[in-house]
Design a protein around this motif. Structure first.
Motif, mmCIF file in Angstrom:
data_model
loop_
_atom_site.group_PDB
_atom_site.id
_atom_site.type_symbol
_atom_site.label_atom_id
_atom_site.label_comp_id
_atom_site.label_asym_id
_atom_site.label_seq_id
_atom_site.Cartn_x
_atom_site.Cartn_y
_atom_site.Cartn_z
ATOM 1 N N MET A 258 5.817 29.359 71.401
ATOM 2 C CA MET A 258 6.032 30.564 70.621
ATOM 3 C C MET A 258 4.892 31.543 70.904
ATOM 4 N N ALA A 259 5.212 32.806 70.823
ATOM 5 C CA ALA A 259 4.229 33.874 71.017
ATOM 6 C C ALA A 259 4.462 34.948 69.960
ATOM 7 N N LYS A 260 3.383 35.613 69.612
ATOM 8 C CA LYS A 260 3.507 36.671 68.614
ATOM 9 C C LYS A 260 3.721 38.011 69.306
ATOM 10 N N TYR A 261 4.629 38.793 68.736
ATOM 11 C CA TYR A 261 4.899 40.142 69.223
ATOM 12 C C TYR A 261 4.868 41.102 68.047
ATOM 13 N N MET A 262 4.307 42.278 68.294
ATOM 14 C CA MET A 262 4.300 43.332 67.276
ATOM 15 C C MET A 262 5.391 44.338 67.616
ATOM 16 N N LEU A 263 6.218 44.631 66.638
ATOM 17 C CA LEU A 263 7.222 45.682 66.778
ATOM 18 C C LEU A 263 6.645 46.904 66.077
ATOM 19 N N ILE A 264 6.261 47.893 66.852
ATOM 20 C CA ILE A 264 5.598 49.074 66.319
ATOM 21 C C ILE A 264 6.653 50.163 66.123
ATOM 22 N N MET A 265 6.855 50.557 64.881
ATOM 23 C CA MET A 265 7.899 51.531 64.556
ATOM 24 C C MET A 265 7.350 52.936 64.692
ATOM 25 N N ARG A 266 8.017 53.731 65.516
ATOM 26 C CA ARG A 266 7.583 55.106 65.743
ATOM 27 C C ARG A 266 8.736 56.050 65.427
ATOM 28 N N GLY A 267 8.463 57.022 64.590
ATOM 29 C CA GLY A 267 9.477 57.999 64.211
ATOM 30 C C GLY A 267 9.085 59.401 64.640
ATOM 31 N N THR A 268 10.078 60.249 64.783
ATOM 32 C CA THR A 268 9.856 61.668 65.061
ATOM 33 C C THR A 268 10.072 62.437 63.765
ATOM 34 N N ASP A 269 9.742 63.719 63.750
ATOM 35 C CA ASP A 269 9.994 64.535 62.556
ATOM 36 C C ASP A 269 11.467 64.463 62.170
ATOM 37 N N GLU A 270 12.360 64.503 63.186
ATOM 38 C CA GLU A 270 13.798 64.483 62.913
ATOM 39 C C GLU A 270 14.247 63.139 62.330
ATOM 40 N N SER A 271 13.769 62.038 62.913
ATOM 41 C CA SER A 271 14.218 60.735 62.408
ATOM 42 C C SER A 271 13.644 60.464 61.016
ATOM 43 N N VAL A 272 12.430 60.926 60.768
ATOM 44 C CA VAL A 272 11.840 60.749 59.435
ATOM 45 C C VAL A 272 12.614 61.586 58.413
ATOM 46 N N ALA A 273 13.028 62.803 58.825
ATOM 47 C CA ALA A 273 13.801 63.657 57.911
ATOM 48 C C ALA A 273 15.128 62.994 57.549
ATOM 49 N N LYS A 274 15.794 62.371 58.546
ATOM 50 C CA LYS A 274 17.058 61.662 58.259
ATOM 51 C C LYS A 274 16.809 60.487 57.318
ATOM 52 N N MET A 275 15.711 59.784 57.536
ATOM 53 C CA MET A 275 15.392 58.648 56.668
ATOM 54 C C MET A 275 15.181 59.124 55.231
ATOM 55 N N MET A 276 14.507 60.262 55.078
ATOM 56 C CA MET A 276 14.214 60.764 53.739
ATOM 57 C C MET A 276 15.484 61.210 53.003
ATOM 58 N N GLU A 277 16.567 61.501 53.752
ATOM 59 C CA GLU A 277 17.840 61.872 53.134
ATOM 60 C C GLU A 277 18.565 60.658 52.566
ATOM 61 N N THR A 278 18.188 59.465 53.032
ATOM 62 C CA THR A 278 18.850 58.242 52.602
ATOM 63 C C THR A 278 18.326 57.852 51.224
ATOM 64 N N PRO A 279 19.226 57.534 50.285
ATOM 65 C CA PRO A 279 18.762 57.084 48.969
ATOM 66 C C PRO A 279 17.826 55.875 49.096
ATOM 67 N N PHE A 280 16.744 55.886 48.340
ATOM 68 C CA PHE A 280 15.714 54.850 48.450
ATOM 69 C C PHE A 280 16.292 53.454 48.235
ATOM 70 N N GLU A 281 17.177 53.303 47.242
ATOM 71 C CA GLU A 281 17.767 51.981 46.972
ATOM 72 C C GLU A 281 18.570 51.491 48.165
ATOM 73 N N GLU A 282 19.282 52.415 48.831
ATOM 74 C CA GLU A 282 20.065 52.049 50.017
ATOM 75 C C GLU A 282 19.135 51.590 51.146
ATOM 76 N N MET A 283 18.033 52.299 51.311
ATOM 77 C CA MET A 283 17.075 51.935 52.353
ATOM 78 C C MET A 283 16.466 50.562 52.059
ATOM 79 N N LEU A 284 16.105 50.316 50.786
ATOM 80 C CA LEU A 284 15.553 49.005 50.423
ATOM 81 C C LEU A 284 16.551 47.886 50.707
ATOM 82 N N GLU A 285 17.822 48.141 50.389
ATOM 83 C CA GLU A 285 18.879 47.144 50.630
ATOM 84 C C GLU A 285 19.000 46.834 52.126
ATOM 85 N N THR A 286 19.025 47.876 52.948
ATOM 86 C CA THR A 286 19.191 47.709 54.399
ATOM 87 C C THR A 286 18.005 46.978 55.007
#
Length: 139
Positions: free
Chosen positions: A1-29
């Protein structure tokens, strides 16, 4: 086994879309995805980061470090969080990265995390770090 880091990178546009998503829906997903990682036994750590405007940058390009508010102005992608997975291969880490519940325009960088066993075991600093990792249950 080996450890890998998944580094999440967003753009202004992708962050804006995320912010449109209801927080409860995002937590569920994200919660469902995290549960899959836990059930598969590959999740080591995961954290998201706060609003980049609340952070600071310590710049070492001069003789002394300079601290400025927020991320660099020219940054097109912002580091938003990470997962550390313990998986059999880079390919498995990539497969998990492809399943992350992300918004269009986001990216995930996959990088291996070298283990302490890959460093010279007779180095005094490695010996101290190994002892600390053993004391804290990390080894």
């Amino acid at each position: 086994m080996a450890k890998y880091m998944l580094i999440m990178r967003g753009t202004d546009e992708s962050v804006a879309k995320m912010m449109e998503t209801p927080f409860e829906e995002m937590l569920e997903t994200v919660g469902r995805f995290n549960e899959e990682l836990i059930r598969a036994g590959v999740l080591v750590a995961a954290e998201g980061l706060d609003d980049p405007s609340q952070g600071v940058v310590v710049d070492f390009s001069g003789e002394t470090p300079v601290v400025t508010d927020g991320p660099y102005g020219e940054t097109k992608e912002l580091f938003g969080g990470f997962y550390v997975l313990d998986v059999a291969s880079k390919e498995e880490a990539v497969e998990w990265a492809k399943r992350l519940p992300f918004f269009p325009g986001s990216k995930v960088e996959v990088r291996r995390v070298p283990g302490i066993e890959e460093f010279p075991q007779d180095n005094e600093w490695i010996i101290k770090e190994r002892a600390w990792r053993e004391r804290t249950g990390q080894l």
